[in-house]
Design a protein around this motif. Sequence first.
Motif, PDB file in Angstrom:
ATOM      1  N   SER A  66      -2.430   1.162  -5.181  1.00  0.00           N
ATOM      2  CA  SER A  66      -2.135  -0.214  -4.797  1.00  0.00           C
ATOM      3  C   SER A  66      -3.315  -1.124  -5.112  1.00  0.00           C
ATOM      4  O   SER A  66      -3.130  -2.268  -5.480  1.00  0.00           O
ATOM      5  CB  SER A  66      -1.749  -0.295  -3.321  1.00  0.00           C
ATOM      6  N   ARG A  67      -4.515  -0.581  -4.998  1.00  0.00           N
ATOM      7  CA  ARG A  67      -5.661  -1.413  -5.332  1.00  0.00           C
ATOM      8  C   ARG A  67      -5.633  -1.772  -6.821  1.00  0.00           C
ATOM      9  O   ARG A  67      -5.886  -2.911  -7.200  1.00  0.00           O
ATOM     10  CB  ARG A  67      -6.950  -0.669  -5.001  1.00  0.00           C
ATOM     11  N   THR A 109       0.086  10.398   2.661  1.00  0.00           N
ATOM     12  CA  THR A 109       1.049  11.476   2.776  1.00  0.00           C
ATOM     13  C   THR A 109       0.333  12.834   2.777  1.00  0.00           C
ATOM     14  O   THR A 109      -0.745  12.975   2.211  1.00  0.00           O
ATOM     15  CB  THR A 109       2.070  11.420   1.636  1.00  0.00           C
ATOM     16  N   VAL A 156       1.523  15.571   1.421  1.00  0.00           N
ATOM     17  CA  VAL A 156       1.813  16.350   0.224  1.00  0.00           C
ATOM     18  C   VAL A 156       0.791  16.038  -0.860  1.00  0.00           C
ATOM     19  O   VAL A 156       0.661  14.900  -1.283  1.00  0.00           O
ATOM     20  CB  VAL A 156       3.198  15.980  -0.316  1.00  0.00           C
ATOM     21  N   SER A 181      -0.054   3.851  -2.748  1.00  0.00           N
ATOM     22  CA  SER A 181      -1.213   4.690  -2.443  1.00  0.00           C
ATOM     23  C   SER A 181      -0.859   5.733  -1.396  1.00  0.00           C
ATOM     24  O   SER A 181      -1.336   6.857  -1.453  1.00  0.00           O
ATOM     25  CB  SER A 181      -2.366   3.846  -1.904  1.00  0.00           C
ATOM     26  N   PHE A 182      -0.026   5.340  -0.459  1.00  0.00           N
ATOM     27  CA  PHE A 182       0.352   6.292   0.591  1.00  0.00           C
ATOM     28  C   PHE A 182       1.016   7.525   0.010  1.00  0.00           C
ATOM     29  O   PHE A 182       0.693   8.641   0.383  1.00  0.00           O
ATOM     30  CB  PHE A 182       1.290   5.632   1.605  1.00  0.00           C
ATOM     31  N   VAL A 183       1.953   7.348  -0.915  1.00  0.00           N
ATOM     32  CA  VAL A 183       2.707   8.498  -1.405  1.00  0.00           C
ATOM     33  C   VAL A 183       2.007   9.272  -2.508  1.00  0.00           C
ATOM     34  O   VAL A 183       2.373  10.406  -2.766  1.00  0.00           O
ATOM     35  CB  VAL A 183       4.098   8.116  -1.935  1.00  0.00           C
ATOM     36  N   CYS A 184       1.036   8.669  -3.180  1.00  0.00           N
ATOM     37  CA  CYS A 184       0.487   9.312  -4.375  1.00  0.00           C
ATOM     38  C   CYS A 184      -0.098  10.681  -4.050  1.00  0.00           C
ATOM     39  O   CYS A 184      -1.074  10.791  -3.314  1.00  0.00           O
ATOM     40  CB  CYS A 184      -0.588   8.440  -5.009  1.00  0.00           C
ATOM     41  N   PRO A 185       0.488  11.754  -4.588  1.00  0.00           N
ATOM     42  CA  PRO A 185      -0.034  13.088  -4.284  1.00  0.00           C
ATOM     43  C   PRO A 185      -1.376  13.338  -4.948  1.00  0.00           C
ATOM     44  O   PRO A 185      -2.112  14.221  -4.533  1.00  0.00           O
ATOM     45  CB  PRO A 185       1.039  14.031  -4.825  1.00  0.00           C
ATOM     46  N   ALA A 186      -1.689  12.564  -5.994  1.00  0.00           N
ATOM     47  CA  ALA A 186      -2.972  12.748  -6.669  1.00  0.00           C
ATOM     48  C   ALA A 186      -4.068  11.949  -5.978  1.00  0.00           C
ATOM     49  O   ALA A 186      -5.195  11.931  -6.444  1.00  0.00           O
ATOM     50  CB  ALA A 186      -2.861  12.344  -8.133  1.00  0.00           C
ATOM     51  N   ARG A 187      -3.717  11.280  -4.878  1.00  0.00           N
ATOM     52  CA  ARG A 187      -4.703  10.566  -4.065  1.00  0.00           C
ATOM     53  C   ARG A 187      -5.407   9.451  -4.819  1.00  0.00           C
ATOM     54  O   ARG A 187      -6.622   9.265  -4.696  1.00  0.00           O
ATOM     55  CB  ARG A 187      -5.771  11.522  -3.509  1.00  0.00           C
ATOM     56  N   GLY A 240       0.789  -1.229   0.000  1.00  0.00           N
ATOM     57  CA  GLY A 240       0.000   0.000   0.000  1.00  0.00           C
ATOM     58  C   GLY A 240       0.817   1.272   0.000  1.00  0.00           C
ATOM     59  O   GLY A 240       0.274   2.371   0.066  1.00  0.00           O
ATOM     60  N   ASP A 297      -5.934   5.421  -5.614  1.00  0.00           N
ATOM     61  CA  ASP A 297      -5.733   4.149  -4.924  1.00  0.00           C
ATOM     62  C   ASP A 297      -4.878   3.240  -5.791  1.00  0.00           C
ATOM     63  O   ASP A 297      -5.338   2.245  -6.330  1.00  0.00           O
ATOM     64  CB  ASP A 297      -7.076   3.473  -4.625  1.00  0.00           C
TER      65      ASP A 297
END
Lengths: 434, 373
Positions: free
Chosen positions: A416-417, B13, B15, A406-412, A403, A414
């Motif tokens: 990893s899904r 995150t 950011v 998904s955690f780092v994606c700045p565009a939010r 995951g 999903d």
Amino acid sequence: MAFHLFRSYEATHIPGHKEQTADAPYVTYAPEYVYIPAFDGRGNPLNNTLKVGDAVEKGSLLGTRAPDDFPIYSSVSGTIEAIEPILTAGGRTQKVFCIHNDKKDEWTLAKPLPSWEEATNEQILAAMKSSGVIGMGGAGFPTYRKYNSGKPVDVLIINAIECEPFLTTDYVYGAEMAEYVWKALPYLLKVTGAKRVAFCTKKDKPALLEAYRVNHEKYPDIPVELYATADKYPMGYERNLVTLVTKKEYMNIPIEAQAIVDNIYTFILLGRYFTEGKTPDLRCITVAGEVKEPKNVLTPYGVAADDLIALAGGETIEKGKYINGGPLNGNCLASSHFATLMQSNGVLVMKANAFRAEPCWHCGDCCKQCPMDLQPVQIQMALKRNDLERMKALHAERCCGCGLCSFVCPARIDVSRNVQEAKAKVLMAMKEGK
Amino acid sequence: METVIETAPQLRTKVSLTQKMFEFFGCLVALWIYAIVFYSIKGTAEYNGLNAFVNGLAGILFADFADVLYHLPVLWKKDTVGNRWKEYGYRILHSYSFVTGLLVALLCTISLPWWQVGISAFVGTFFFKLLFGGFGHNIFNPAIIGRIFAQLVFSSGMNAYKSDSAFVETGASLTASNGTSGFQGLIGSHFDFGKVFLGAYYGALGETYLLLLLVICVYLCVREIIDWRVPVFYIGSLYLAFLLMFFAMKDGTYAFADAFKYTAIGGIFFGGILCLTDPVTSPTARSGRIIFALGSAFITILLRLFTASPEGVAYSILIMNFLTPLIDKVVKGRTRNNLVPTIVVCVLFLAVLAVGLTFGLQHTIQADGRFAA
Ligand code: SF4
Ligand code: SF4
């Protein structure tokens, strides 16, 4: 972390939020009721179950799992008042034993093993199975199965990294109980034939480092090495630990790299069973996030999460989510009245993210984080085009579902899904191809 | 407590893309302000600070006007959820066209009238970003398209300042529009390092302020808004190639300084730091980005040395944008398997150096700084 020109993967520091609970001592708590699933992990009912109205003690056998008669024990003494469905931490509503706790703490003890020199391999393996110990890292897989594979084992890895933000149970309780690890190790070394043991923790966890030092001096004959890692995520990943210790990579399970990885608390429970005959009963759970008084609670497993949240002073927000486990690997529950499992290590209350996803702008941040060195964004694009060849070329099947993308994606997004969807497609195609 | 359910991981995150875009925009604004100040002090009556200000504003407004038009259907389409006006505003803002618009303005010369800047920004945004599907889906960098459009359609405006006597007297009317001479003759003694660093010469509105550009570059790299590999490999390989070229021309120890000046002019820094790095139109893997940067360097040096085209940087970026999917294909598999990317990177790097060297061997440098065969 080393400097990489091409290779993407870099572990990063993720704010730990551990200060909420790291420094305070844990509190002990005896709930009125505990709820222990009458089903196994796949949803099949247990065999040989006790009945409503039966009296139980700590360590009484409640039932066994279907295929291999793996035992499930009671964590309190009292009476079974009902067998009825409630929400469990995994997210499913299942039938559970509702056990009323008489708070007398009476034990049905098993027979401890003889000393490790005398115990035979068969005895040790049988004890591991009858201990009812499952992987405490979260998967809940019976531990003995890792040890009776018959494959050669070179190293046992003790995972005391606990890199999930907020969680501090291994830190406050694992460190205190660490001696049981050293009590369990001679048996485990004997049964696996492993030559060394790696004790992995983070550099910034003095209590665990100290526990290692004390026990290492006390039991100098047991070959335990210390691996202290930086405060980065996801250092505690099984794969990362195996690569750190053995310098090898594996495809599916660590035994391929001749390693067995277990959480420190799994070792503690085994040590306790081998030497004292006590089955798993207590679990330290971090209750944190948006609650009034975050704390670590030592409680019989199967306690309901709303009891724990009430103990921590209740929620401080009007709208949010209940999480079983850590904020990165944990799952959201529809209600706070859910039964924690033996492997539950955290109950968190968090604000909702309520993000609105934007288009992927190809920043590549997800590639940067992937511990499997994949390119999640490319896999995602291939999935959208339904381009199976490309998904295969990008090794979607190697995703370990951490995951992080998904955690780092700045565009939010999903991410990893999507990658896991691609992984499922690739695996399916591979199966059909065979 | 009211309960919400979200997909894992529960923690994300802090950011966001919006934040990154605004930080990038902030850097462009810094350049814009510098330009306004520079032209207020050093400009002429015709081309002054007000012009710089109006040009930038026109770029931003016209680019956003493209969004205002394009997203109009949101106001009556049935499937719009929630408050229509709010959704309309959200779409316009989150298309980030103001960044494109200001970039176009900074890429054009000050002599371009504001409405021509605006139209160029509009064309780039509307036809090459929105019609491709909006932010994140465009293949070409819309700002570069706007720049090239201005050069092709409004070339008289782009070059007008060169006939202004005040500019000619400074002896350094150059860079972006120095068509026929292809940047030659710019490395003579009249062109000193102070001028290069502070940008005290006339080129496109935002591309000459080397010192500020370097500060911005460091900032953007540290904040991980752009990948440092792109500007470092693009500018670095070009510098090395020019260095070889000047050595081959027997320029002696002046080669270092001359190669530097030759790199500093003509938008290489601006393009490499602010345009080539646009994530939407570049590959996603790190090795892919290095290939991308070197490929662009190769095309830039070819165009600059052999075609005397002032648009080398812009065209090279466009061509590489077009090749991006191909590069993504080359960097397949896991990012630790680097054999193919490594080979491609080495070949491209040598190719860039070879172009510089070949040109240097075939030409000599004259006293006035021009090259002779
Ligand atoms: S979820 Fe899969 S693709 Fe995403 S970072 Fe983890 S391993 Fe990589
Ligand atoms: S991190 Fe998100 S926005 Fe960036 S490349 Fe990956 S999916 Fe796209």
